[in-house]
Structure formats: C-alpha cells, structure tokens
Design a protein around this motif. Structure first.
Motif, PDB file in Angstrom:
ATOM      1  N   LEU A 228       0.799  -1.230   0.000  1.00 22.94           N
ATOM      2  CA  LEU A 228       0.000   0.000   0.000  1.00 22.94           C
ATOM      3  C   LEU A 228       0.829   1.275   0.000  1.00 22.94           C
ATOM      4  CD1 LEU A 228      -2.950  -0.774   2.439  1.00 22.94           C
ATOM      5  CD2 LEU A 228      -3.147  -0.075   0.060  1.00 22.94           C
ATOM      6  N   SER A 229       1.922   1.288   0.731  1.00 21.04           N
ATOM      7  CA  SER A 229       2.680   2.534   0.901  1.00 21.04           C
ATOM      8  C   SER A 229       3.057   3.198  -0.416  1.00 21.04           C
ATOM      9  CB  SER A 229       3.923   2.283   1.752  1.00 21.04           C
ATOM     10  OG  SER A 229       3.559   1.910   3.063  1.00 21.04           O
ATOM     11  N   PRO A 230       3.669   2.481  -1.375  1.00 24.80           N
ATOM     12  CA  PRO A 230       4.029   3.165  -2.638  1.00 24.80           C
ATOM     13  C   PRO A 230       2.816   3.578  -3.465  1.00 24.80           C
ATOM     14  CG  PRO A 230       4.520   0.811  -2.763  1.00 24.80           C
ATOM     15  CD  PRO A 230       4.180   1.107  -1.344  1.00 24.80           C
ATOM     16  N   VAL A 231       1.748   2.794  -3.430  1.00 22.26           N
ATOM     17  CA  VAL A 231       0.557   3.140  -4.207  1.00 22.26           C
ATOM     18  C   VAL A 231      -0.067   4.429  -3.683  1.00 22.26           C
ATOM     19  CG1 VAL A 231      -1.777   2.426  -4.840  1.00 22.26           C
ATOM     20  CG2 VAL A 231       0.075   0.750  -4.850  1.00 22.26           C
ATOM     21  N   VAL A 232      -0.203   4.531  -2.377  1.00 24.89           N
ATOM     22  CA  VAL A 232      -0.808   5.717  -1.778  1.00 24.89           C
ATOM     23  C   VAL A 232       0.006   6.964  -2.098  1.00 24.89           C
ATOM     24  CG1 VAL A 232      -1.260   6.838   0.434  1.00 24.89           C
ATOM     25  CG2 VAL A 232      -2.034   4.499   0.057  1.00 24.89           C
ATOM     26  N   GLU A 233       1.316   6.836  -2.095  1.00 28.55           N
ATOM     27  CA  GLU A 233       2.176   7.999  -2.351  1.00 28.55           C
ATOM     28  C   GLU A 233       2.011   8.551  -3.761  1.00 28.55           C
ATOM     29  OE1 GLU A 233       3.989   9.835  -0.267  1.00 28.55           O
ATOM     30  OE2 GLU A 233       3.055   8.575   1.270  1.00 28.55           O
ATOM     31  N   ARG A 234       1.764   7.677  -4.733  1.00 29.94           N
ATOM     32  CA  ARG A 234       1.680   8.155  -6.116  1.00 29.94           C
ATOM     33  C   ARG A 234       0.245   8.238  -6.649  1.00 29.94           C
ATOM     34  NH1 ARG A 234       4.652   3.164  -6.864  1.00 29.94           N
ATOM     35  NH2 ARG A 234       3.254   1.441  -7.439  1.00 29.94           N
ATOM     36  N   TYR A 235      -0.728   8.052  -5.774  1.00 37.50           N
ATOM     37  CA  TYR A 235      -2.107   8.047  -6.236  1.00 37.50           C
ATOM     38  C   TYR A 235      -2.509   9.452  -6.679  1.00 37.50           C
ATOM     39  CZ  TYR A 235      -6.508   5.588  -6.690  1.00 37.50           C
ATOM     40  OH  TYR A 235      -7.607   4.958  -7.206  1.00 37.50           O
ATOM     41  N   PRO A 236      -3.317   9.587  -7.756  1.00 39.38           N
ATOM     42  CA  PRO A 236      -3.685  10.916  -8.272  1.00 39.38           C
ATOM     43  C   PRO A 236      -4.390  11.775  -7.222  1.00 39.38           C
ATOM     44  CG  PRO A 236      -4.262   9.201  -9.849  1.00 39.38           C
ATOM     45  CD  PRO A 236      -3.847   8.501  -8.593  1.00 39.38           C
ATOM     46  N   ALA A 237      -3.935  13.004  -7.089  1.00 39.86           N
ATOM     47  CA  ALA A 237      -4.480  13.896  -6.061  1.00 39.86           C
ATOM     48  C   ALA A 237      -5.956  14.191  -6.274  1.00 39.86           C
ATOM     49  CB  ALA A 237      -3.689  15.195  -6.042  1.00 39.86           C
ATOM     50  N   ALA A 244      -8.012   8.348   0.060  1.00 39.31           N
ATOM     51  CA  ALA A 244      -8.290   8.286   1.495  1.00 39.31           C
ATOM     52  C   ALA A 244      -8.749   6.890   1.907  1.00 39.31           C
ATOM     53  CB  ALA A 244      -9.351   9.321   1.867  1.00 39.31           C
ATOM     54  N   LEU A 245      -9.558   6.253   1.083  1.00 41.38           N
ATOM     55  CA  LEU A 245      -9.973   4.887   1.382  1.00 41.38           C
ATOM     56  C   LEU A 245      -8.762   3.964   1.481  1.00 41.38           C
ATOM     57  CD1 LEU A 245     -13.121   4.609  -0.895  1.00 41.38           C
ATOM     58  CD2 LEU A 245     -13.096   4.136   1.562  1.00 41.38           C
ATOM     59  N   TYR A 246      -7.837   4.114   0.549  1.00 40.97           N
ATOM     60  CA  TYR A 246      -6.654   3.258   0.567  1.00 40.97           C
ATOM     61  C   TYR A 246      -5.770   3.580   1.756  1.00 40.97           C
ATOM     62  CZ  TYR A 246      -8.229   2.157  -4.152  1.00 40.97           C
ATOM     63  OH  TYR A 246      -8.981   1.764  -5.234  1.00 40.97           O
ATOM     64  N   ARG A 247      -5.700   4.865   2.130  1.00 41.05           N
ATOM     65  CA  ARG A 247      -4.958   5.228   3.342  1.00 41.05           C
ATOM     66  C   ARG A 247      -5.599   4.613   4.584  1.00 41.05           C
ATOM     67  NH1 ARG A 247      -3.580  10.116   0.654  1.00 41.05           N
ATOM     68  NH2 ARG A 247      -1.313  10.420   0.732  1.00 41.05           N
ATOM     69  N   SER A 248      -6.919   4.456   4.551  1.00 39.33           N
ATOM     70  CA  SER A 248      -7.575   3.842   5.712  1.00 39.33           C
ATOM     71  C   SER A 248      -7.115   2.406   5.902  1.00 39.33           C
ATOM     72  CB  SER A 248      -9.101   3.906   5.563  1.00 39.33           C
ATOM     73  OG  SER A 248      -9.593   2.918   4.668  1.00 39.33           O
ATOM     74  N   TRP A 249      -6.865   1.715   4.796  1.00 42.82           N
ATOM     75  CA  TRP A 249      -6.357   0.344   4.913  1.00 42.82           C
ATOM     76  C   TRP A 249      -4.908   0.336   5.381  1.00 42.82           C
ATOM     77  CZ3 TRP A 249      -9.496  -3.573   5.143  1.00 42.82           C
ATOM     78  CH2 TRP A 249     -10.785  -3.433   4.600  1.00 42.82           C
ATOM     79  N   LEU A 250      -4.148   1.331   4.961  1.00 39.36           N
ATOM     80  CA  LEU A 250      -2.783   1.448   5.455  1.00 39.36           C
ATOM     81  C   LEU A 250      -2.792   1.746   6.952  1.00 39.36           C
ATOM     82  CD1 LEU A 250       0.236   1.482   4.835  1.00 39.36           C
ATOM     83  CD2 LEU A 250       0.014   3.906   4.201  1.00 39.36           C
ATOM     84  N   ALA A 251      -3.691   2.624   7.388  1.00 34.50           N
ATOM     85  CA  ALA A 251      -3.809   2.915   8.815  1.00 34.50           C
ATOM     86  C   ALA A 251      -4.189   1.660   9.593  1.00 34.50           C
ATOM     87  CB  ALA A 251      -4.860   4.010   9.046  1.00 34.50           C
ATOM     88  N   GLU A 252      -5.096   0.864   9.043  1.00 40.05           N
ATOM     89  CA  GLU A 252      -5.470  -0.376   9.732  1.00 40.05           C
ATOM     90  C   GLU A 252      -4.302  -1.347   9.784  1.00 40.05           C
ATOM     91  OE1 GLU A 252      -8.809  -3.964   9.599  1.00 40.05           O
ATOM     92  OE2 GLU A 252      -9.184  -2.073   8.543  1.00 40.05           O
ATOM     93  N   ALA A 253      -3.527  -1.413   8.702  1.00 47.76           N
ATOM     94  CA  ALA A 253      -2.353  -2.290   8.711  1.00 47.76           C
ATOM     95  C   ALA A 253      -1.369  -1.853   9.790  1.00 47.76           C
ATOM     96  CB  ALA A 253      -1.680  -2.278   7.341  1.00 47.76           C
ATOM     97  N   TYR A 254      -1.138  -0.539   9.913  1.00 48.22           N
ATOM     98  CA  TYR A 254      -0.267  -0.039  10.970  1.00 48.22           C
ATOM     99  C   TYR A 254      -0.808  -0.420  12.348  1.00 48.22           C
ATOM    100  CZ  TYR A 254       2.255   2.998   7.655  1.00 48.22           C
ATOM    101  OH  TYR A 254       3.018   3.492   6.628  1.00 48.22           O
ATOM    102  N   ALA A 255      -2.112  -0.246  12.534  1.00 49.41           N
ATOM    103  CA  ALA A 255      -2.709  -0.559  13.832  1.00 49.41           C
ATOM    104  C   ALA A 255      -2.552  -2.034  14.165  1.00 49.41           C
ATOM    105  CB  ALA A 255      -4.186  -0.170  13.831  1.00 49.41           C
TER     106      ALA A 255
END
Length: 298
Positions: A228-237, A244-255
């Motif tokens: 997820l980390s590289p995808v979120v960084e380059r996702y179209p603004a 944000a949805l994909y960041r939510s999964w990254l946040a859950e992975a961190y948790a």
C-alpha cells in the motif's frame, strides 16, 4: 452537469436515432469520471436523473433494433454506476434494486460481461454490508456467467470481487487463489482487446491495493504495508476519496502491526478528506479503523 441528453430529444419526437445513443454513451463516460472526484451523496441524484431518462428512451420511444441494444447497454451501465454511488451514499436498498434492474437491461442487450459486472458489484456491496459467504457465491456466479464473452481485464476485475468476498469470509486459500487468477488474467491483456470503459480504472496499482486489503483482512499486516505505501504515495491527487480509502487500509495495517503512531497519523489524513468527501463508505472506514486502533492500544 447539464440535463441528460434524452431531455431535448424527447421533446422533439418519439423516434430516436443512433445520434442520441452516441450522446448517451458519452454521458455515461463523463459521469463515471465524475465519480472519481465527487462523493455518492452529491452524485447519486444526478445519476438517478440520467438513469430515469435513459429508461424512458428505451421503453417510451421507437428505435431500430441495433439502437435499442445500445440504449439498453446505457441503462445497464448507468445502473451499475447508480448502484455504486447509492452504496457510497449509504443507500443500500436502492443500490440493490438499481443493480438488479441493470442486470435485466444488460441481459436483454445480450451483454453478459456487463450483467456480470452488475452482479459482481452488487456482491462487493453485500460483502461489505451483509453476509460475505453469500456475497462470495454471487461473485463467483457473476464471474462464471461473464467469462465466456469477457476480455481478460473484465475477468480480472470480477475476480477481485471474488478475492475480497473470500477474504471477508475468512477463506485465505480461496482469496489467494482468486488474487493469483486476477494477476494471470491481467497479464493476458493484449493490444486490440475491446475493453469496456467501465474497466478504465483497473491497473497494477489497483490490483496491489486489493491484494493489500485482503492481506489486512486475513491478518498479514506486513504484506499490506509493503503493497500500500508506494501506491498511496503516487495516487492521483484529484481522486481524493479513493486515496483516502486506501490510506484507511494502510492505517489499519499499521494498527494491526502495533505501530499506533503511524496509524493515528494516517487516520487523521483520512478524517480530513472524509469530512468533505460526501461518502458514507469513507466515514464508515474511519469508524472501523478507529475501533481496530483502540483495540490494539488496550
């Protein structure tokens, strides 16, 4: 958005030609791209208006058989988009009805991949809101029914819904097999394939996101973070809601991996978007991750 194309034509007479079908097909593409930037709470009235107008053209006007087929496809595609934005707005009963009405239109048009897409998207909603085991059966049926007429990218897209439903059902082996099938189908894409516009968004990044989401669901947070980390960084603004949805999964992975600080920081970014996105789906994700984060900190 301007009024839907049928509005002007319906006042001019009761027989429609291929030029109206051309306009309506272009309109579906415009609305589909608009969904990338506008939440379902804002967009669903617009899509509903277009869908009602398209149904009126099909059932209240006369047209040549080949034009009718195109118009039915428009109804099917608008139904898929309508169900999607209804679900994003949290209007699940309306979404299910629109999806199923769209299946009827796609079937009458003889478009099995589109019918499969409608049932598969319905299965995706039911995976998130109902019994994922029932949703998995529906997703498999949608893929099986569409497969004989579907190009590889369609089979890949429908396979993703199978993988997600299997993951939500706790069936890790079935989810991984489905994800491997998605990779294989995507690799089979060839220049010249007649890919429907509704697959425009599926690329390798999106496939990695689904694999990461399944990994989070199945308890493999490390794999999810790596994907997820590289995808979120380059996702179209401009696609802020999806990012944000994909960041939510990254946040859950961190948790889930015990990195509470990173989880809170990432979730705060998601909250900022959720406050203005007009997406019930995104707000629900924030709530779900908050529960996971709170549990990890006990």
């Amino acid at each position: 958005m301007a009024d839907p194309p049928p509005a002007e034509h319906m006042t001019a007479g009761r027989r429609v030609s291929s030029s109206l079908a051309d306009e309506m097909e272009r309109r579906v593409v415009e609305l589909r791209r608009l969904d990338d930037m506008v939440g379902g709470s804002t967009l669903h009235p617009v899509v509903r208006c277009d869908l009602e107008a398209a149904r009126a053209v099909v059932y209240e006007t006369t047209h040549a058989p080949q034009v009718r087929c195109r118009l039915l496809r428009v109804v099917g595609e608008l139904s898929q988009l309508g169900g999607w934005v209804y679900a994003d707005a949290g209007r699940y009963p309306q979404a299910q009805k629109v999806y199923l009405d769209g299946v009827s239109a796609a079937t009458e048009a003889g478009d099995r991949p589109l019918a499969g897409q409608l049932l598969s998207t319905l299965s995706y909603m039911l995976t998130n809101t109902g019994d994922p085991r029932d949703a998995c059966l529906l997703a498999r049926s949608a893929l099986r029914g569409a497969a004989p007429d579907a190009v590889p990218v369609v089979r890949a897209l429908l396979g993703e819904r199978v993988a997600w439903a299997a993951a939500k059902s706790g069936n890790a082996d079935a989810s991984r097999r489905a994800l491997d099938g998605v990779d294989d189908e995507y690799d089979r894409r060839r220049l010249g394939d007649e890919e429907p516009d509704w697959t425009y968004w599926l690329d390798r990044d999106e496939i990695d996101v689904m694999r990461a989401r399944c990994a989070v669901q199945l308890g493999d947070a490390a794999t999810a973070e790596t994907l997820l980390s590289p995808v979120v960084e380059r996702y179209p603004a401009e696609r802020a809601r999806e990012a944000a949805l994909y960041r939510s999964w990254l946040a859950e992975a961190y948790a889930r991996s015990g990195n509470a600080d990173a989880a809170r920081f990432t979730l705060d970014q998601v909250r900022t978007v959720a406050a203005e996105a007009g997406s019930v789906r995104l707000k629900q994700r924030v709530s779900e991750v908050e529960v996971t984060l709170a549990a990890s900190e006990r």
